[in-house]
Enzyme design. Structure first.
Site, short mmCIF file in Angstrom:
data_model
loop_
_atom_site.label_atom_id
_atom_site.label_comp_id
_atom_site.label_asym_id
_atom_site.label_seq_id
_atom_site.Cartn_x
_atom_site.Cartn_y
_atom_site.Cartn_z
N HIS A 80 126.36 -52.05 22.06
CA HIS A 80 126.92 -52.24 20.72
C HIS A 80 127.00 -53.74 20.40
O HIS A 80 128.07 -54.36 20.46
CB HIS A 80 128.30 -51.58 20.61
N ARG A 105 121.91 -56.81 17.91
CA ARG A 105 120.57 -56.21 17.88
C ARG A 105 120.65 -54.73 17.49
O ARG A 105 119.80 -54.22 16.78
CB ARG A 105 119.87 -56.38 19.25
N HIS A 106 121.68 -54.05 17.99
CA HIS A 106 121.89 -52.65 17.59
C HIS A 106 122.17 -52.57 16.08
O HIS A 106 121.63 -51.69 15.39
CB HIS A 106 123.07 -52.05 18.37
N HIS A 126 128.58 -51.40 10.44
CA HIS A 126 129.13 -50.17 11.02
C HIS A 126 129.74 -50.31 12.41
O HIS A 126 130.55 -49.48 12.81
CB HIS A 126 128.04 -49.08 11.04
N ASP A 164 122.16 -44.44 13.03
CA ASP A 164 123.01 -44.95 14.10
C ASP A 164 122.53 -44.50 15.48
O ASP A 164 122.69 -45.22 16.47
CB ASP A 164 124.46 -44.50 13.86
#
Length: 489
Positions: free
Chosen positions: A207, A210-211, A247, A357
């Site tokens: 997390h 880059r994510h 997010h 996601d």
């Protein structure tokens, strides 16, 4: 006699004077009494009585003081006895009071420590949330036509890009979708906001920034692939992109289950209800509250309220605890979907951000597989901490129980494929580029699991071979012993 008393007459005067003094020589007094005039004798007697009375008075005073001291001692002794009896009778209460005092002292120390920690944390958080007032420093990369086209595809490989390059790609997406122009977003404000977003993602194995980029890029590719700009308003597109960017802001690397079981500050603050997702929303709008980072500054209050509510709704939808609820709701609407129905559109947007996601397995194997390693590393960090703290450990996070194939097969079969196939009913074009790669990924992990099972079986047999030999040898020896015993009989 003393030489100074040779003359008797003066002697009387001398003795009279001498008798007046307490410190006179006793011999002089005696002489005066014997040989002096009657007046001198009378005077000596008077002074003798006075002297005696003074002595008696002093003695009486001393006795009085002594008696008072004894009375005081008696009184103090009695009081001490009463106090000792009271302490004995109320000993438990005294212990409780001391315990309360000790607890209060510890509580005060903890409050001081917490205040210091909060102050330090507040300063660190403010340092991250404070925008860079100078012109953002990351260079404006010129994206080639190949890169621009690749950004629109689910196969995009984010591992090839540095953070500054990813920031430029995100900036390009906002410009390419017409969001900067349509909503009059200041390009410098957009840069500052993206830099602040980058600074507020932690360096977790999974997390991380880059994510964040991968999720946003997948959202961008779905907007392009499914022609969502023809079906949604630009406000909806802005909400989708911004929710994807924000997010997982300030994700600590430990999931909601840990937060709740460990009773962390986030779990307490949000009453165990999606603590991480609520925190992501809060950090996002703390950043927007900085004028230099507010890309919504040109919106009127009512429009901003719509953007805020829409963004919060989508970020909260990423809590996997709500997966079944959201997907079931979407399944009920998908067969008669109405783009003019606000509830239908909101439900679709929630499903879209969920797809993005957890979309890594949509990508090619060489892009997707490193993400599995990153996720397992973060899972193992959490399970190790849970074991150390005596908290429950989920089997799929336990390094002693999970493998890469076992971790992915169930997730792909029962979470990813059903959700993407449901979206495919609205957008058939995603089957080839998204759903089919998921099926192939499932098949590949099932093959890997079969190989792992076969290898484990071989290892088991190899381990059993020496044990079988030993067992047969023992049995043979027992049989021989029995035979020999029978012959002896």
């Amino acid at each position: 006699l003393c030489p100074q008393h040779r003359s008797f007459q003066p002697m009387a005067r001398h003795c009279c004077v001498s008798v007046q003094s307490v410190y006179c020589n006793p011999l002089c007094v005696c002489v005066g009494m014997c040989v002096g005039a009657p007046t001198a004798l009378h005077t000596a007697c008077v002074y003798k009585e006075e002297l005696f009375q003074n002595v008696l008075t002093q003695v009486a005073e001393q006795f009085s003081r002594a008696f008072k001291i004894n009375e005081l001692k008696t009184e103090v002794t009695n009081r001490l006895a009463m106090l000792e009896k009271r302490v004995e009778l109320e000993g438990m209460r005294v212990v409780e009071i001391e315990k309360c005092r000790s607890d209060i002292k510890k509580l005060r120390e903890e409050m001081v420590h917490s205040a210091c920690m909060f102050c330090n944390s507040f300063l660190e958080d403010n340092k991250k949330l404070t925008p860079r007032r100078d012109v953002p420093s990351y260079p404006k990369y010129h994206l080639s036509k190949e890169t621009v086209e690749a950004l629109r595809q689910p196969t995009f490989d984010a591992w090839q890009w540095e953070p500054n390059e990813m920031l430029s790609c995100l900036e390009h997406m906002y410009h390419d979708l017409g969001l900067v122009k349509d909503f009059n977003i200041n390009p410098i404000t957009l840069k500052r906001w993206l830099l602040c977003i980058h600074d507020n993602y932690r360096n977790n194995p999974f997390h991380n920034f880059r994510h964040c980029f991968c999720v946003t890029q997948m959202m961008y590719s779905m907007i392009c692939l499914c022609s969502l700009q023809e079906k949604f308003t630009q406000v909806d597109i802005l909400i989708l992109m911004t929710a994807a960017v924000c997010h997982d802001l300030d994700h600590p690397g430990y999931n909601n289950t840990y937060q709740i079981n460990a009773r962390t500050e986030l779990a307490v603050r949000y009453n165990d209800i999606s603590p991480l997702e609520n925190h992501h929303c809060a950090v996002a709008f703390q950043i927007f509250s900085q004028p230099d980072c507010n890309i919504f500054s040109n919106f009127d209050p009512e429009a901003f309220k719509q953007i805020r509510q829409g963004t919060i709704t989508l970020i909260l939808a990423t809590d996997m605890a709500r997966h079944g609820e959201i997907l079931d709701s979407f399944k009920q609407k998908v067969d008669c979907f109405d783009y003019t129905d606000e509830e239908h559109v909101t439900c679709l947007k929630m499903v879209l951000i969920k797809c993005c996601d957890i979309s890594n397995e949509v990508r090619p194997m060489e892009v997707a597989e490193p993400w599995v390693d990153c996720l397992l590393e973060e899972y193992f960090m959490q399970s190790d901490r849970e074991k150390a703290e005596g908290l429950p450990v989920a089997p799929f996070m336990d390094r002693e129980k999970v493998t890469k194939p076992t971790a992915q097969i169930g997730f792909i079969k029962f979470v990813l494929i059903p959700m993407f196939e449901t979206v495919m009913k609205l957008f058939p074009q995603i089957e080839e580029v998204m759903v089919q790669p998921l099926r192939e990924s499932r098949d590949r992990y099932e093959e890997l699991k079969q190989i792992d099972d076969a290898m484990n079986e071989v290892r088991g047999e190899l381990w059993l071979i020496p044990n079988k030999r030993r067992f047969l040898q023992v049995q043979k020896k027992k049989s021989e012993n029995l035979t020999m015993g029978g012959k002896k009989k």
